[in-house]
Scaffold this motif. Structure first.
Motif, short mmCIF file in Angstrom:
data_model
loop_
_atom_site.label_atom_id
_atom_site.label_comp_id
_atom_site.label_asym_id
_atom_site.label_seq_id
_atom_site.Cartn_x
_atom_site.Cartn_y
_atom_site.Cartn_z
N TYR A 192 -17.93 84.08 4.66
CA TYR A 192 -17.31 82.53 4.43
C TYR A 192 -15.90 82.34 4.37
CZ TYR A 192 -16.17 78.21 1.69
OH TYR A 192 -15.70 76.96 1.79
N ALA A 193 -15.09 83.33 3.96
CA ALA A 193 -13.75 83.65 4.03
C ALA A 193 -13.03 83.38 5.48
CB ALA A 193 -13.06 84.31 3.14
N GLN A 194 -13.71 84.37 6.33
CA GLN A 194 -13.36 84.45 7.81
C GLN A 194 -13.75 82.94 8.58
OE1 GLN A 194 -15.61 87.92 8.62
NE2 GLN A 194 -14.02 89.48 8.08
N LYS A 195 -14.65 82.56 8.24
CA LYS A 195 -15.11 81.39 9.15
C LYS A 195 -14.22 80.14 8.75
CE LYS A 195 -20.10 82.05 9.24
NZ LYS A 195 -21.47 81.54 8.81
N LYS A 196 -13.85 80.20 7.10
CA LYS A 196 -12.80 79.20 6.82
C LYS A 196 -11.75 79.45 7.51
CE LYS A 196 -11.67 76.01 3.71
NZ LYS A 196 -12.23 74.64 3.52
N THR A 197 -11.18 80.51 7.52
CA THR A 197 -9.81 80.77 8.21
C THR A 197 -9.93 80.38 9.65
OG1 THR A 197 -9.52 82.94 6.92
CG2 THR A 197 -8.40 82.80 8.84
N VAL A 198 -10.78 80.77 10.48
CA VAL A 198 -11.10 80.60 11.88
C VAL A 198 -11.38 78.98 12.09
CG1 VAL A 198 -12.42 80.90 13.84
CG2 VAL A 198 -11.80 82.90 12.51
N SER A 199 -12.01 78.37 11.25
CA SER A 199 -12.36 76.74 11.29
C SER A 199 -11.07 76.03 11.18
CB SER A 199 -13.39 76.59 10.86
OG SER A 199 -13.29 76.66 9.11
N THR A 200 -10.35 76.40 9.91
CA THR A 200 -9.31 75.68 9.63
C THR A 200 -7.97 75.82 10.56
OG1 THR A 200 -9.74 75.97 7.12
CG2 THR A 200 -7.57 75.15 7.70
N VAL A 201 -7.78 77.13 10.86
CA VAL A 201 -6.98 77.31 12.08
C VAL A 201 -6.94 76.40 13.57
CG1 VAL A 201 -5.94 78.77 13.68
CG2 VAL A 201 -5.96 79.32 11.33
N GLY A 202 -8.41 76.23 13.73
CA GLY A 202 -8.80 75.68 14.98
C GLY A 202 -8.78 74.23 14.67
N MET A 203 -8.94 73.64 13.43
CA MET A 203 -8.99 72.40 13.17
C MET A 203 -7.26 71.77 13.58
SD MET A 203 -7.43 70.16 10.64
CE MET A 203 -7.37 71.14 9.31
N LEU A 204 -6.61 72.37 12.79
CA LEU A 204 -5.16 72.20 12.99
C LEU A 204 -4.52 72.26 14.36
CD1 LEU A 204 -2.49 71.21 11.67
CD2 LEU A 204 -2.17 73.41 11.11
N MET A 205 -4.95 73.41 15.02
CA MET A 205 -4.61 73.52 16.52
C MET A 205 -5.12 72.24 17.18
SD MET A 205 -5.11 77.63 17.03
CE MET A 205 -4.43 77.44 18.71
N GLN A 206 -6.26 71.95 16.90
CA GLN A 206 -6.85 70.92 17.82
C GLN A 206 -6.41 69.40 17.62
OE1 GLN A 206 -11.18 69.84 17.10
NE2 GLN A 206 -11.32 69.09 19.16
N LYS A 207 -6.28 68.95 16.17
CA LYS A 207 -5.57 67.76 15.71
C LYS A 207 -4.37 67.47 16.13
CE LYS A 207 -8.92 66.38 11.97
NZ LYS A 207 -8.92 65.80 10.65
N THR A 208 -3.51 68.60 16.45
CA THR A 208 -2.10 68.43 16.66
C THR A 208 -1.67 68.89 18.09
OG1 THR A 208 -1.64 70.80 15.79
CG2 THR A 208 -1.19 68.94 14.46
N GLU A 209 -2.83 69.08 18.83
CA GLU A 209 -2.48 69.40 20.19
C GLU A 209 -1.53 70.58 20.27
OE1 GLU A 209 -1.82 65.99 22.43
OE2 GLU A 209 -3.82 65.26 21.91
N MET A 210 -1.79 71.58 19.53
CA MET A 210 -0.76 72.73 19.24
C MET A 210 -0.33 73.54 20.44
SD MET A 210 -0.69 75.40 16.11
CE MET A 210 -0.71 74.04 15.02
#
Length: 249
Positions: free
Chosen positions: A9-27
Motif C-alpha cells: 500500500y505504501a509503495q503504491k501510494k508513493t508511486v501514484s502520488t508522485v505520478g499524479m503531481l508529475m501529470q497535473k503540473t506537466e513536470m
C-alpha cells in the motif's frame, strides 16, 4: 507482473502520488534528462526508486541520472549508493567534497552552517546539470517539507511562500522539480523499509538542531493534541501549492 514486483500500500501510494503531481503540473516532457539529487536519506532514495518505476510506466521517454555530493563528514558513506546504482543500472555522478566541515569551520562567517553547506551543494548540482546537459534536477522534498517551509517563511521571514513543484532556472534551461511534494513522510518511510533501500545515517553535527527541525517538532506537538489539525494543515497547503503550480502552466 512488472519487474519491480507486487507493491505494498505504501509503495503504491508513493508511486501514484508522485505520478499524479508529475501529470497535473506537466513536470517533464518527452526526451527529458533528469538528474535526481540523492543524499542517501530516506526521501531522496525513495524518490529515485519511484522515478525508475514511473520511467517504466509513463508513455514518454525520459532519462534518469543519480547525482550525489558527499558533504565530507564520512568519505565512505556513499558506497551503498554506488553499489545500488550499479545493481539497478542507473547512471550516476558521485563525488566527495569538504562542504560540511567547511560549513562548520572558521571559513564560514555566516550564522547557519546548513545555509552555507546547502548553498555550496546546490551550486555544485547546478554545475553537474550543465556538465551532463540535464534538463531537470529532481529534489526529494515532501509534503512535510512543504508544511515546515511554509511556517518557516511565515514566522522567520514574514512572507507566505511554500515550495514549488516545478521551478525554472537559467532562463528555462533547467527545471528544478519536486515530484514527491504532495507525499507524506510516513508513506515514504514505509516504502523505503519495504524496498530495503540502503539508507545511511546523516552524521552532520547540525542534524536535528536547526530552526527547521525546531519548527517541525513544535508543529508535531500541536498536531498530537488534535490530530485533525494535522490533516487539515497538510490538505490545505497541498491544495494551495498545487493550485499555484497549475496556474503557472
Amino acid at each position: 507482473m512488472p519487474k519491480w514486483g507486487k507493491l505494498s500500500y505504501a509503495q503504491k501510494k508513493t508511486v501514484s502520488t508522485v505520478g499524479m503531481l508529475m501529470q497535473k503540473t506537466e513536470m517533464v516532457h518527452d526526451g527529458a534528462r533528469i538528474g535526481v539529487a540523492v543524499s542517501g536519506g530516506v526521501d531522496s532514495f525513495v524518490l529515485i526508486k519511484t522515478m525508475l518505476i514511473r520511467q517504466a510506466i509513463i508513455p514518454i521517454n525520459i532519462e534518469l541520472m543519480v547525482l550525489h555530493v558527499n558533504p565530507g563528514f564520512d568519505p565512505d558513506s556513499h558506497h551503498p549508493l554506488t553499489d545500488w546504482c550499479i545493481e539497478n543500472g542507473v547512471p550516476s555522478h558521485i563525488e566527495l567534497t569538504n562542504y560540511g566541515p567547511s560549513a562548520h569551520g572558521p571559513e564560514n562567517r555566516s550564522k547557519s552552517a546548513c545555509f552555507f553547506c546547502s548553498r555550496l551543494r546546490r551550486k555544485r548540482l547546478f554545475e553537474l546539470c550543465d556538465q551532463y546537459s540535464l534538463t531537470h534536477l529532481a529534489i526529494g522534498h515532501t509534503a512535510d517539507d512543504l508544511v515546515t517551509t511554509f511556517h518557516m517563511n511565515m514566522e522567520q521571514n514574514g512572507r507566505i511562500q511554500g515550495l514549488s513543484a516545478n521551478e525554472s532556472f537559467f532562463k528555462g534551461k533547467l527545471h528544478m522539480i519536486r515530484p514527491a511534494l504532495m507525499l507524506e513522510k510516513k508513506f515514504i518511510k514505509a516504502a523505503a523499509r519495504q524496498w530495503e533501500l540502503p539508507i545511511w545515517k546523516n552524521n552532520c553535527p547540525s542534524n536535528d538542531a536547526t530552526k527547521r527541525s525546531y519548527i517541525y517538532e513544535r508543529l508535531q506537538e500541536e498536531w498530537n493534541k488534535n490530530p485533525v489539525t494535522r490533516n487539515n494543515t497538510f490538505n490545505a497547503l497541498r491544495r494551495w501549492q498545487l493550485d499555484l503550480n497549475m496556474k503557472k502552466q
